[in-house]
Design a protein around this motif. Structure first.
Motif, PDB file in Angstrom:
ATOM      1  N   CYS A  19       0.867  -1.174   0.000  1.00 20.04           N
ATOM      2  CA  CYS A  19       0.000   0.000   0.000  1.00 20.04           C
ATOM      3  C   CYS A  19       0.902   1.221   0.000  1.00 20.04           C
ATOM      4  CB  CYS A  19      -0.908  -0.032   1.216  1.00 20.04           C
ATOM      5  SG  CYS A  19      -2.074   1.328   1.312  1.00 20.04           S
ATOM      6  N   LEU A  50      -2.022  -4.615   3.413  1.00 21.16           N
ATOM      7  CA  LEU A  50      -3.324  -5.258   3.244  1.00 21.16           C
ATOM      8  C   LEU A  50      -4.436  -4.262   2.939  1.00 21.16           C
ATOM      9  CD1 LEU A  50      -3.212  -7.982   6.060  1.00 21.16           C
ATOM     10  CD2 LEU A  50      -2.954  -8.321   3.589  1.00 21.16           C
ATOM     11  N   CYS A  51      -4.404  -3.097   3.553  1.00 24.08           N
ATOM     12  CA  CYS A  51      -5.459  -2.109   3.310  1.00 24.08           C
ATOM     13  C   CYS A  51      -5.393  -1.514   1.907  1.00 24.08           C
ATOM     14  CB  CYS A  51      -5.379  -0.989   4.341  1.00 24.08           C
ATOM     15  SG  CYS A  51      -5.749  -1.527   6.038  1.00 24.08           S
ATOM     16  N   PHE A  53      -5.572  -2.915  -0.886  1.00 26.00           N
ATOM     17  CA  PHE A  53      -6.536  -3.512  -1.816  1.00 26.00           C
ATOM     18  C   PHE A  53      -7.778  -2.650  -1.973  1.00 26.00           C
ATOM     19  CE2 PHE A  53      -4.464  -7.332   0.132  1.00 26.00           C
ATOM     20  CZ  PHE A  53      -3.812  -7.779  -1.010  1.00 26.00           C
ATOM     21  N   TRP A  59     -13.325  -1.933  -5.987  1.00 26.18           N
ATOM     22  CA  TRP A  59     -13.710  -1.942  -4.583  1.00 26.18           C
ATOM     23  C   TRP A  59     -14.175  -0.556  -4.152  1.00 26.18           C
ATOM     24  CZ3 TRP A  59     -12.068  -5.210  -0.026  1.00 26.18           C
ATOM     25  CH2 TRP A  59     -12.155  -6.568  -0.350  1.00 26.18           C
ATOM     26  N   SER A 105     -11.323 -10.421  -6.561  1.00 28.38           N
ATOM     27  CA  SER A 105     -10.411  -9.547  -5.827  1.00 28.38           C
ATOM     28  C   SER A 105     -10.611  -9.690  -4.319  1.00 28.38           C
ATOM     29  CB  SER A 105     -10.602  -8.089  -6.260  1.00 28.38           C
ATOM     30  OG  SER A 105     -11.919  -7.649  -6.037  1.00 28.38           O
ATOM     31  N   ALA A 109      -7.619 -10.687  -1.678  1.00 29.47           N
ATOM     32  CA  ALA A 109      -7.297 -10.005  -0.421  1.00 29.47           C
ATOM     33  C   ALA A 109      -7.337 -10.976   0.755  1.00 29.47           C
ATOM     34  CB  ALA A 109      -8.282  -8.853  -0.195  1.00 29.47           C
ATOM     35  N   CYS A 112      -4.221 -13.084   0.898  1.00 34.29           N
ATOM     36  CA  CYS A 112      -3.055 -12.386   1.447  1.00 34.29           C
ATOM     37  C   CYS A 112      -3.163 -12.229   2.958  1.00 34.29           C
ATOM     38  CB  CYS A 112      -2.892 -11.046   0.762  1.00 34.29           C
ATOM     39  SG  CYS A 112      -2.343 -11.188  -0.957  1.00 34.29           S
ATOM     40  N   CYS A 113      -4.378 -12.031   3.467  1.00 31.34           N
ATOM     41  CA  CYS A 113      -4.573 -12.019   4.923  1.00 31.34           C
ATOM     42  C   CYS A 113      -4.206 -13.376   5.516  1.00 31.34           C
ATOM     43  CB  CYS A 113      -6.028 -11.697   5.261  1.00 31.34           C
ATOM     44  SG  CYS A 113      -6.553 -10.027   4.831  1.00 31.34           S
ATOM     45  N   CYS A 147     -13.375  -7.947   4.405  1.00 30.05           N
ATOM     46  CA  CYS A 147     -13.626  -8.518   3.076  1.00 30.05           C
ATOM     47  C   CYS A 147     -14.812  -9.476   3.106  1.00 30.05           C
ATOM     48  CB  CYS A 147     -12.393  -9.267   2.575  1.00 30.05           C
ATOM     49  SG  CYS A 147     -10.957  -8.235   2.264  1.00 30.05           S
ATOM     50  N   TYR A 299      -2.746  -0.780  -6.593  1.00 33.52           N
ATOM     51  CA  TYR A 299      -4.118  -0.981  -7.071  1.00 33.52           C
ATOM     52  C   TYR A 299      -4.694   0.260  -7.733  1.00 33.52           C
ATOM     53  CZ  TYR A 299      -3.302  -5.161  -4.588  1.00 33.52           C
ATOM     54  OH  TYR A 299      -2.722  -6.343  -4.195  1.00 33.52           O
TER      55      TYR A 299
END
Length: 484
Positions: A19, A50-51, A53, A59, A105, A109, A112-113, A147, A299
């Motif tokens: 990010c 992570l944020c 995304f 999104w 998507s 995410a 990846c978490c 998510c 992104y």
């Protein structure tokens, strides 16, 4: 534990994207998974990203936010402007080969978490404490819960319609399917869990995150604290989730934790108008969680033409793809500062919540408010109006707090008034579909210019969107929603 489906198995071998832009020292986006997952430093960098995304144009910085508003009559395509064609949505006319782009998507995410969560063990050392590991765990659990909640609302019928207050199924079981609960990224073909099972996992993730994170944790070296996960962020999302479940006391309790934390305050008129274009969320303001908008984010679409700043502005600053409906504008009264957040162009009104970020050379990227303190006041008001109890607080008091901050006369905390106040307060921030969905409200419009779906009843199969065709093709255990 369910394994992730073959259609997304490639995610397990993809590198983490960062990010970029919200850290003073930005994490690298080109690390291999082996390096990322083997050391605390790599996992820390991965968790920090992570944020990011959420800035995707499928999104919160694009399609999902605008579709949520257009589907329920807060927004529409303008008549007086041609637009770019990017957001010419045929409202509600989704089918399995044409649906919102969140499914793939979203699981990207989640994967990846999971990769962070499944590789935290054994990372403590003489410099890496257990609490440092727990903070990463909380960040990843929060993002996974966020998510899953977005996705189960889109692809499943409302929890509040399916189940009674004790969690017992009240509808036909064919309507009960949610999304697969995927807790580890591996090859596989998971079946869909029930909506109740998905919510159970979401609540567990958030409670575990709340317990794990340090009370004073703020990610090191951040420019925008509101773009990261803190304890208040977790508690605010848990309040929202409980609201969807009609766990009124839980919603009120967690809203109160955030309101009483002393870390946030409702914005006055000048601060309210300024915060949407601010470079970072003001300290002590009302933004609890936001997307940090940056053209350096992996992104970002490399032009900004499909992101919110561009599609909601007109003239040289945008493509004028989406404007407010008269239905929404008519909800405001004279003197309401929120009415000043619309700009008139050729007789139509465009939101000013995405004016272009302060300091940006072109108004094509913006921070995106995801959770604000005003939402927590309105959540608590609704919960109190439905029987929750908070000592010394009433639903009317919470409604009055919002009214005072926005310069209008307070209204009684009836269900209809609270719902309308949420429309006024949270318009163009992606809440529209989700509020209608959980409240089991039919869509009834006056300002509408398409031939189909002017009014959408509740209940209807349409309130659970179709599982994408690609997913149906690659996963033999996947079941399509009724009606598609």
């Amino acid at each position: 534990m369910k394994k992730i489906l073959l259609g997304f198995a490639v995610l397990a071998s993809m590198s983490f994207a960062s990010c970029e832009g919200f850290l003073e020292q930005e994490p690298t986006g080109s690390q291999s998974d082996a390096l990322t997952l083997s050391k605390y430093e790599g996992l820390n960098s991965a968790a920090a990203g992570l944020c990011g995304f959420l800035q995707s144009d499928s999104w919160m910085d694009g399609q999902l936010t605008m579709a949520s508003e257009m589907m329920v009559g807060n927004a529409r395509n303008p008549i007086q402007e041609q637009g770019s064609g990017r957001y010419r949505l045929t409202t509600w006319n989704y089918h399995k080969s044409s649906t919102l782009g969140l499914y793939a998507s979203g699981y990207y995410a989640i994967a990846c978490c999971n990769n962070v969560l499944n590789n935290l063990e054994g990372k403590t050392s003489n410099v890496v404490t257990e609490q440092m590991i727990n903070n990463l765990k909380a960040e990843a659990l929060f993002m996974r819960a966020y998510c899953m909640h977005q996705m189960v609302c889109l692809y499943g019928q409302p929890y509040s319609w399916l189940y009674d207050e004790n969690g017992n199924l009240e509808q036909d079981s064919t309507n009960e399917l949610g999304i697969p609960v995927v807790l580890k990224t591996e090859f596989g073909f998971p079946a869909r869990n029930t909506v109740k099972e998905v919510y159970t996992q979401i609540v567990k993730d958030l409670l575990d995150a709340e317990a794990a994170i340090a009370d004073d944790y703020v990610r090191a070296n951040v420019l925008d604290k509101a773009a990261t996960v803190r304890k208040s962020t977790i508690q605010a999302l848990l309040s929202r989730v409980y609201l969807h479940m009609e766990n009124w006391q839980g919603a009120a309790d967690y809203a109160t934790k955030v309101i009483n934390s002393g870390k946030f305050n409702l914005a006055g008129p000048a601060e309210y108008k300024a915060m949407y274009g601010a470079a970072i969320a003001p300290e002590g303001g009302e933004i609890i969680f936001e997307v940090y908008g940056s053209n350096q984010n992996a992104y970002w679409d490399n032009s900004g033409w499909s992101h919110l700043s561009y599609v909601t502005n007109f003239g040289e600053d945008g493509s004028a793809d989406v404007c407010a409906t008269q239905d929404l504008i008519d909800l405001y009264t004279e003197g309401d500062v929120r009415l000043e957040m619309y700009a008139e162009n050729k007789g139509e009104y465009y939101t000013k919540k995405y004016p272009g970020k302060e300091g940006a050379a072109i108004p094509r990227y913006n921070n995106i408010c995801l959770i604000r303190l005003s939402e927590l006041y309105l959540t608590r008001a609704e919960a109190l109006a439905n029987g929750a109890k908070i000592a010394g607080i009433s639903a009317d008091m919470d409604m009055a707090a919002i009214a005072a901050a926005r310069g209008v006369e307070p209204v009684a905390a009836t269900p209809a008034n609270i719902f309308d106040e949420r429309r006024r307060e949270l318009a163009f921030e992606g809440h529209g579909f989700f509020d209608f969905h959980r409240s089991q409200k039919s869509v009834v419009r006056k300002d509408f210019h398409e031939s189909k779906n002017q009014n959408v009843p509740f209940p209807s199969y349409q309130w659970a969107l179709p599982i994408p065709l690609h997913e149906m093709d690659v996963n033999p255990n996947m079941v399509q929603n009724p009606g598609y």
